[in-house]
Design an enzyme around this catalytic site. Structure first.
Site, mmCIF file in Angstrom:
data_model
loop_
_atom_site.group_PDB
_atom_site.id
_atom_site.type_symbol
_atom_site.label_atom_id
_atom_site.label_comp_id
_atom_site.label_asym_id
_atom_site.label_seq_id
_atom_site.Cartn_x
_atom_site.Cartn_y
_atom_site.Cartn_z
ATOM 1 N N LEU A 12 -8.619 1.880 -4.104
ATOM 2 C CA LEU A 12 -8.254 3.156 -3.484
ATOM 3 C C LEU A 12 -7.576 4.049 -4.507
ATOM 4 O O LEU A 12 -6.834 3.556 -5.364
ATOM 5 C CB LEU A 12 -7.269 2.925 -2.333
ATOM 6 C CG LEU A 12 -7.809 2.310 -1.047
ATOM 7 C CD1 LEU A 12 -6.659 1.949 -0.120
ATOM 8 C CD2 LEU A 12 -8.757 3.277 -0.354
ATOM 9 N N GLU A 35 -3.383 3.508 8.372
ATOM 10 C CA GLU A 35 -2.927 2.104 8.475
ATOM 11 C C GLU A 35 -1.897 1.831 7.386
ATOM 12 O O GLU A 35 -1.990 2.389 6.298
ATOM 13 C CB GLU A 35 -4.108 1.146 8.213
ATOM 14 C CG GLU A 35 -5.141 1.090 9.297
ATOM 15 C CD GLU A 35 -6.396 0.330 8.853
ATOM 16 O OE1 GLU A 35 -6.652 0.222 7.636
ATOM 17 O OE2 GLU A 35 -7.110 -0.162 9.734
ATOM 18 N N LYS A 76 -0.448 0.081 4.243
ATOM 19 C CA LYS A 76 -1.174 -0.564 3.142
ATOM 20 C C LYS A 76 -0.521 -1.905 2.840
ATOM 21 O O LYS A 76 0.558 -1.979 2.247
ATOM 22 C CB LYS A 76 -1.155 0.319 1.898
ATOM 23 C CG LYS A 76 -2.012 -0.244 0.779
ATOM 24 C CD LYS A 76 -2.081 0.733 -0.380
ATOM 25 C CE LYS A 76 -3.048 0.274 -1.449
ATOM 26 N NZ LYS A 76 -2.680 -0.995 -2.074
ATOM 27 N N LYS A 80 -7.925 7.242 5.869
ATOM 28 C CA LYS A 80 -9.384 7.217 5.716
ATOM 29 C C LYS A 80 -10.008 8.205 6.678
ATOM 30 O O LYS A 80 -9.562 8.308 7.830
ATOM 31 C CB LYS A 80 -9.930 5.824 6.083
ATOM 32 C CG LYS A 80 -9.516 4.735 5.160
ATOM 33 C CD LYS A 80 -9.988 3.378 5.699
ATOM 34 C CE LYS A 80 -9.276 2.292 4.927
ATOM 35 N NZ LYS A 80 -9.420 0.986 5.528
#
Ligand code: IVH
Length: 659
Positions: free
Chosen positions: A83, A113, A115, A289
């Site tokens: 990422l 979310e 990480k 995302k």
């Protein structure tokens, strides 16, 4: 990517690998432990900050020597991407700009979310059965760790689906915080090296040759992606893919949120960061995302990371900086503490210029020298410290640090430290009487001991540079105000070695006046739960010195008054309990928590022993928690404390239910 960083990582890997081989396989070390640790920490730090530099073959990803049997290398069906990172709001908004531009300038729904800080895994299922598990490797080829992954309870071996599925699922393997702590406790009991962090432990555990070892440690998993999800019927969003994963037996994040709009997204980031310490697992940021899979595809990927996702990382609590000088501070007991003066560096959310080096032993153990490049750490409210030296950055003409044996003015520096302590907030709390003024009082011989503070006159003060009439009056007012004190605050202020706030409180609970305290013998003092022979000796000695008795008389003459504390007597229906606090409690200062526990008849002590009745563990509970567990003490969590303080449950009930 900055080539020099990637070169550096490569150099560190090679160096650590040869050191490992020399030590474990050839039995002839080429570098000592300190240097190994420093290089290792540097690599961990580098990989943390630049995850794209992390490769499975990194020495940080294994424990001990090289595996004697290599894991099979297998090509990923679809590369395992990394990422991109952002570290501040501006770059996060720039990410949002790029996304919106690709989406006809419309606000775009994002999946958010935490990480997880573990390691990525790809799980391949054929006909509903787990057939292979691969690590990320270099992103193209991974290592086959199927047998080890099969030992993880939360990894479904067979999917709960009527229709036979052939799917590939990606997720993160990690240890929950408690499990990691327990693992390290066990390592230390076995005399083995501790893991530096939970990601490291997870990597070391997953890459064990013997799956029995993996099975003996409670790794867990959280899944975040379904490869080629868009090919599955009824899935056109990441959120739907996650739902599907859950429906066939996978664990996904219980903290996933869907949000549209950058301000909302930012609010979620802030909220997760606030809750970070309370989460049962370690996270190092928040992942964003694009939810729409079609949009993901049209936005595409660059090199090794998708452009439709990013990781907003938290400010690291370790940083690299340089030591400009090492000063020696004289404490109020006369102990010398070396302090590193640093090139200012932003770490753990604040700029720091000083870090403690603890003592000479620490300096020697870490071989810290002036001009060294070092790793510094600042976690929460803990005093910043020098963690390790980056030896490869050391100048060839550097010389070992020698602590001065003779500190000029040591006595007056000690006096100053004592006076600073006496005037400080938790002691006499003299507002406006700071370090600089105290230094001037001492150097001008206006103040020789605590009582002299109460003899200061307006003309004394006005003789000081930059002291006007108004400031002098204000200061005298504050000094006057502080005369109304309490016995524990006064006892604490005296600065008797080993008598902290909690001990001062215990002493005034039992003795209630200075005279009886002064007369107490060592045996009587030792009866107080928090007090051992050393501190009892210190107290008894302090009161036996005639000058100190005289000092107390003069303080009273100076006008100090305090109410006589009520004697705390343990009664049957409310036995007096002692507890120890570790960690922090949102919305409640340590002081407030202490006071509230006191009103419930619970005394807060600071030294941990099996005589303590229980431990209260807040956020970021420290080493005391570990020790308390070892001692088998009952441990109360924040929620228990809340119940207790809100009178929802009695101490006795709570403890019986905890045991
Ligand atoms: S998505 C193509 N989601 O972070 C997207 N990764 O720095 C690839 N990670 O290799 C990953 N939590 O090991 C994704 N919710 C999450 C994650 C996550 C942790 C890890 C993963 C990845 C690394 C990238």
């Amino acid at each position: 990517m900055d080539d020099s960083l990637s070169d550096r990582a490569q150099w560190l890997r090679t160096r650590l690998d040869s050191a490992n081989r020399a030590y474990h396989e050839l039995d002839s070390p080429i570098i000592d432990d300190t240097e190994f640790d420093a290089l290792f920490n540097e690599l961990v730090l580098l990989e943390e900050r630049h995850p794209e530099l992390l490769v499975d073959s990194s020495p940080t990803q294994r424990i001990g020597g090289a595996p004697n049997k290599k894991f099979l290398s297998v090509k990923h069906s679809t590369p395992m991407l990394s990422l991109s990172n952002v570290f501040n709001t501006d770059s996060f908004f720039a990410f949002c700009d790029r996304i919106e531009k690709s989406n006809k300038n419309r606000q775009t729904e994002l999946v958010i979310e935490p990480k997880l800080d573990g390691l990525a895994i790809s799980l391949i299922y054929e006909n509903n059965k787990l057939v292979r598990a691969l690590t990320r490797g270099d992103g193209v080829n991974g290592e086959d760790v199927t047998e080890n992954v099969k030992t993880i309870k939360e990894v479904p071996l067979v999917l709960t689906s009527e229709i036979p599925l052939n799917i590939e699922v990606r997720g993160e393997i990690y240890f929950e915080k408690v499990d990691f702590e327990n693992l390290n406790t066990r390592q230390s009991q076995l005399g083995k090296k501790l893991f530096v962090n939970s990601r490291n432990a997870a990597a070391g555990t997953l890459r064990q040759i013997d799956p029995k070892i993996t099975a003996s440690r409670p790794l867990t998993i959280c899944c975040y992606a379904l490869v080629n999800a868009n090919l599955i019927k009824n899935i056109s969003r990441q959120s739907e893919a996650l739902e599907f994963l859950r429906s066939v037996g996978f664990k996904t994040s219980d903290d996933m949120q869907l949000v549209t709009g950058r301000q909302r997204a930012l609010a979620v980031f802030n909220d997760i960061e606030k809750r970070r310490k309370k989460l049962p697992y370690d996270i190092d940021g928040v992942v964003f995302k694009v939810n729409d899979l079609g949009l993901q595809e049209s936005i595409g990927s660059i090199a090794r990371a998708p452009r439709w996702a990013t990781a907003f990382k938290f400010a690291p609590d370790e940083e690299i900086t340089k030591i400009l000088a090492i000063d020696v501070q004289v404490g109020r007991t006369g102990v010398l503490t070396p302090v590193a003066r640093l090139e200012p560096v932003f770490v753990g959310g604040a700029t720091i210029t000083n870090a403690t080096l603890h003592n000479m032993d620490e300096i020697m153990r870490k071989d810290v020298r002036v001009q060294d490049t070092v790793v510094v750490r600042r976690a929460g409210d803990v005093i910043p410290e020098v963690v390790s030296v980056i030896l490869s950055e050391r100048k060839s003409n550097s010389i070992p640090y020698e602590m001065p044996t003779n500190v000029p003015n040591r006595e007056s520096l000690k006096k100053i430290a004592q006076l600073i302590h006496f005037c400080s907030r938790k002691a006499m709390n003299i507002d406006g009487l700071g370090d600089k003024l105290i230094e001037q009082f001492v150097s001008r011989k206006l103040v020789r001991d605590f009582a002299d503070i109460y003899m200061l006159t307006e003309s004394d003060l006005m003789a000081l540079p930059r002291m006007g009439e108004k400031s002098a009056r204000n200061l005298l007012g504050a000094i006057n105000f502080s005369k109304n004190t309490t016995l524990p605050k006064l006892i604490f202020g005296l600065g008797i070695n080993g008598v902290g706030e909690a001990t001062a409180q215990s002493l005034s609970d039992v003795f209630t006046d200075l005279e009886s305290l002064g007369k107490a013998n060592i045996a009587e003092l030792e009866e107080i739960p928090d007090i051992g022979p050393v501190v009892a000796g210190n107290i008894s000695k302090w009161f036996s010195i005639p000058e100190n008795k005289h000092l107390l008389d003069r303080l009273v003459e100076g006008g100090l008054v305090w109410p006589t504390p009520a004697k705390v007597i343990a009664s049957d229906d409310q036995p007096s309990l002692t507890c120890i606090i570790t960690g922090s409690f949102p919305g409640l200062s340590r002081e407030q928590l202490k006071e509230r526990l006191n009103t419930r008849g619970i005394r807060v002590v600071t030294s941990l022993s099996k005589n303590v009745d229980f431990l209260v563990a807040g956020d970021k509970a420290g080493s005391k928690l570990k020790k308390a567990r070892e001692l088998g003490l009952p441990i109360l969590q924040e929620i228990d404390v809340k119940l207790l303080l809100d009178d929802e449950i009695s101490t006795g009930e709570l403890l019986s239910y905890r045991q």
